[in-house]
Motif scaffolding. Structure first.
Motif, PDB file in Angstrom:
ATOM      1  N   ASN A 111       1.056  -0.953   0.097  1.00  0.00           N
ATOM      2  CA  ASN A 111      -0.088   0.068  -0.320  1.00  0.00           C
ATOM      3  C   ASN A 111       0.088   1.119  -0.515  1.00  0.00           C
ATOM      4  O   ASN A 111       2.040   1.217  -0.142  1.00  0.00           O
ATOM      5  N   GLN A 112       0.503   2.473   0.152  1.00  0.00           N
ATOM      6  CA  GLN A 112       1.014   3.315   0.381  1.00  0.00           C
ATOM      7  C   GLN A 112       2.080   3.565   1.202  1.00  0.00           C
ATOM      8  O   GLN A 112       2.681   4.635   0.947  1.00  0.00           O
ATOM      9  N   ARG A 113       1.530   2.623   2.446  1.00  0.00           N
ATOM     10  CA  ARG A 113       3.063   3.112   3.459  1.00  0.00           C
ATOM     11  C   ARG A 113       3.975   1.599   3.478  1.00  0.00           C
ATOM     12  O   ARG A 113       4.758   2.101   4.053  1.00  0.00           O
ATOM     13  N   LEU A 114       3.341   0.937   1.953  1.00  0.00           N
ATOM     14  CA  LEU A 114       4.487   0.161   1.927  1.00  0.00           C
ATOM     15  C   LEU A 114       4.599  -1.087   2.757  1.00  0.00           C
ATOM     16  O   LEU A 114       5.657  -2.154   2.943  1.00  0.00           O
ATOM     17  N   THR A 115       3.380  -1.868   3.542  1.00  0.00           N
ATOM     18  CA  THR A 115       2.837  -2.213   4.222  1.00  0.00           C
ATOM     19  C   THR A 115       2.399  -3.066   2.902  1.00  0.00           C
ATOM     20  O   THR A 115       1.819  -3.191   1.949  1.00  0.00           O
ATOM     21  N   SER A 116       2.299  -4.430   2.929  1.00  0.00           N
ATOM     22  CA  SER A 116       2.783  -6.047   1.971  1.00  0.00           C
ATOM     23  C   SER A 116       0.943  -6.039   2.033  1.00  0.00           C
ATOM     24  O   SER A 116       0.516  -5.876   3.398  1.00  0.00           O
ATOM     25  N   ASP A 117       0.298  -6.089   0.671  1.00  0.00           N
ATOM     26  CA  ASP A 117      -0.945  -6.820   0.849  1.00  0.00           C
ATOM     27  C   ASP A 117      -0.846  -8.208   1.379  1.00  0.00           C
ATOM     28  O   ASP A 117      -2.534  -8.350   2.205  1.00  0.00           O
ATOM     29  N   ILE A 118      -0.408  -9.300   1.922  1.00  0.00           N
ATOM     30  CA  ILE A 118      -0.063 -10.230   2.218  1.00  0.00           C
ATOM     31  C   ILE A 118      -0.254  -9.770   3.696  1.00  0.00           C
ATOM     32  O   ILE A 118      -1.411 -10.438   4.449  1.00  0.00           O
ATOM     33  N   ASP A 119       0.242  -8.831   4.247  1.00  0.00           N
ATOM     34  CA  ASP A 119      -0.253  -8.559   5.798  1.00  0.00           C
ATOM     35  C   ASP A 119      -1.622  -7.733   6.066  1.00  0.00           C
ATOM     36  O   ASP A 119      -2.275  -8.535   6.860  1.00  0.00           O
ATOM     37  N   LEU A 120      -2.068  -6.966   4.799  1.00  0.00           N
ATOM     38  CA  LEU A 120      -3.496  -6.526   5.094  1.00  0.00           C
ATOM     39  C   LEU A 120      -4.604  -6.892   5.288  1.00  0.00           C
ATOM     40  O   LEU A 120      -5.275  -6.638   6.060  1.00  0.00           O
ATOM     41  N   LEU A 121      -4.682  -8.113   4.001  1.00  0.00           N
ATOM     42  CA  LEU A 121      -5.277  -9.027   3.566  1.00  0.00           C
ATOM     43  C   LEU A 121      -5.045 -10.463   5.085  1.00  0.00           C
ATOM     44  O   LEU A 121      -6.670 -10.374   5.585  1.00  0.00           O
ATOM     45  N   PHE A 122      -4.267 -10.665   5.140  1.00  0.00           N
ATOM     46  CA  PHE A 122      -4.412 -11.852   6.573  1.00  0.00           C
ATOM     47  C   PHE A 122      -4.463 -10.870   7.867  1.00  0.00           C
ATOM     48  O   PHE A 122      -4.887 -11.789   8.433  1.00  0.00           O
ATOM     49  N   HIS A 123      -4.431  -9.670   8.364  1.00  0.00           N
ATOM     50  CA  HIS A 123      -4.860  -9.591   9.428  1.00  0.00           C
ATOM     51  C   HIS A 123      -5.731  -8.520   9.708  1.00  0.00           C
ATOM     52  O   HIS A 123      -6.461  -8.247  10.345  1.00  0.00           O
TER      53      HIS A 123
END
Length: 425
Positions: A71-83
């Motif tokens: 995302n815009q803050r360089l957080t992985s999609d994997i982490d965003l969706l998983f959590h």
């Protein structure tokens, strides 16, 4: 003395006036810092989570991604969706180089368990390029989020097309989270792929530089080539077609693959990537892949002189020597040139790449070689350029300008069809 004192007094008076204005009282400051206007870009993943999460709620999600899926803050999609408590991420799918980007070009990746999430990771590069029914059996919706580089033979768009086919065949909706075309969305260039030369480095008849985002490409391929996937594209906000990646003011460039380290690499890649199909080093094994080019038998100074004499738009060439740490001529001293783009708007990467190849071919006819043909008479160069006639024309001494004229009719047809699939004006 009086005149000197008077001059000093006038100077101090002016200095005092400047100080007052600089402090914000009265008139504006004499010296002002230039204002930099930032264009806010919202990526598809951010739009999805802020406005369109209903597309995923209550569904088991499969995610096709790699390190660029952030995302815009360089957080992985994997982490965003998983959590995310509203989303159930159940499987990951990796393109060439893998979900975490740890595999080199051409290196196969097997199925494994992701250490961070415990989710199964299925490889879509190697023996299985298209998701199988078994890979999709626990998935209700497939999501694709990978940064493309604007070039047909970059394999991620082939992965997307195969996944769309599988989604249709297994009655699974397909969602593309859109991202910028990092080399801009206004220019298209190069020959359109001849279907006879279709391969994983080019599945469908599009030009080398297509000038489309992955979301736009998904719509184009889905309709023009009758994939018939249940497709949703989650658009970006704020992106304009003329923007290069640096114009977006996104946080930074995340490498889409190990040999795509910078935005500059992506810009030259539609042309110098073709050098992979020859015995010339395309700079793999250096810190400037696809910008550094050469071979042990080349005189770099003479090559730079000949290339600069062509007056190709937006680019100059500097003689350079380098020693690749892997790939072609690993451990050997190589001589050639570095490609320096000085004007992104006028630069023509495909014309430039073919001009480099033709110039080296003409300078060293006994040493330059295209990669060997397969049993059908097709070489890797043919697959990348998308036809068999350009290699023949180079061998026959035909000019690049003549080749360009030959591919123009099909390119114009593509441009005409492409217009109705453009999501950003």
């Amino acid at each position: 003395m009086k005149r000197w004192i008077l001059s000093l007094g006038v100077f101090l008076l002016i200095l005092s006036a400047v100080a007052v204005s600089a402090s914000g009282h009265g008139v504006h400051s004499v010296i002002q810092k230039p204002v930099r206007h930032h264009q806010h870009i919202q990526l598809g993943i951010d739009t999805l989570l802020s406005e369109k999460k209903d597309l995923l709620k209550g569904k088991r999600v499969g995610l096709i991604t790699n390190p660029t899926g952030v995302n815009q803050r360089l957080t992985s999609d994997i982490d965003l969706l998983f959590h995310d408590p509203d989303i159930k991420l159940v499987a990951l799918y990796g393109p060439e180089h893998g979900v975490r980007g740890s595999a080199q070009a051409g290196e196969k990746v097997d199925k494994y368990i992701d250490e961070e999430t415990g989710l199964p990771v299925y490889s879509l590069y190697g023996d299985t390029k298209k998701p199988t029914p078994d890979m999709l059996k626990n998935v209700d919706v497939l999501v694709f989020d990978i940064q493309d580089v604007g070039t047909r033979y970059y394999t991620y768009i082939s992965t997307m097309a195969y996944a769309m086919q599988a989604a249709h065949e297994n009655h699974i909706p397909f969602i593309v989270l859109d991202r910028p075309d990092p080399i801009g969305g206004t220019h298209v260039e190069g020959p359109v792929l001849d279907p006879k030369y279709a391969s994983f480095v080019g599945l469908y008849p599009i030009p080398i530089r297509h000038g489309m985002t992955v979301g736009e490409l998904a719509g184009y391929l889905n309709n023009e080539y009758h994939i018939h996937a249940d497709l949703t594209v989650v658009k970006m906000k704020g992106w304009k077609r003329g923007m290069s990646y640096s114009d977006t003011h996104l946080p930074c460039w995340v490498m889409p693959s190990p040999n795509m380290p910078t935005e500059d690499t992506a810009l030259v890649y539609p042309g110098t990537g073709l050098i992979e199909g020859t015995n010339i080093s395309e700079g793999r094994g250096t810190t400037r892949p696809f910008e550094l080019l050469g071979a042990p038998f080349i005189n770099g100074w003479k090559l730079a002189q000949k290339l600069n004499a062509l007056h190709l738009p937006g680019v100059i060439f500097r003689d350079a020597s380098f020693t690749p740490t892997f790939s072609k001529y690993s451990g050997q001293l190589v001589h050639g040139v570095q490609v320096h783009v000085i004007d992104k708007q006028s630069y023509e990467p495909v014309i430039t790449g073919l001009s480099i190849i033709k110039t080296i071919h003409d300078m060293y006819p006994d040493k330059f070689q295209f990669s060997p043909e397969d049993k059908n008479g097709i070489s890797p160069f043919d697959q990348m350029v998308g036809n068999g006639w350009i290699r023949k024309d180079i061998n026959a001494g035909v000019s690049v300008k003549t080749m360009e004229k030959k591919w123009q009719p099909e390119l114009k047809q593509f441009e005409k069809k492409r217009k109705k699939y453009l999501l950003y004006k």
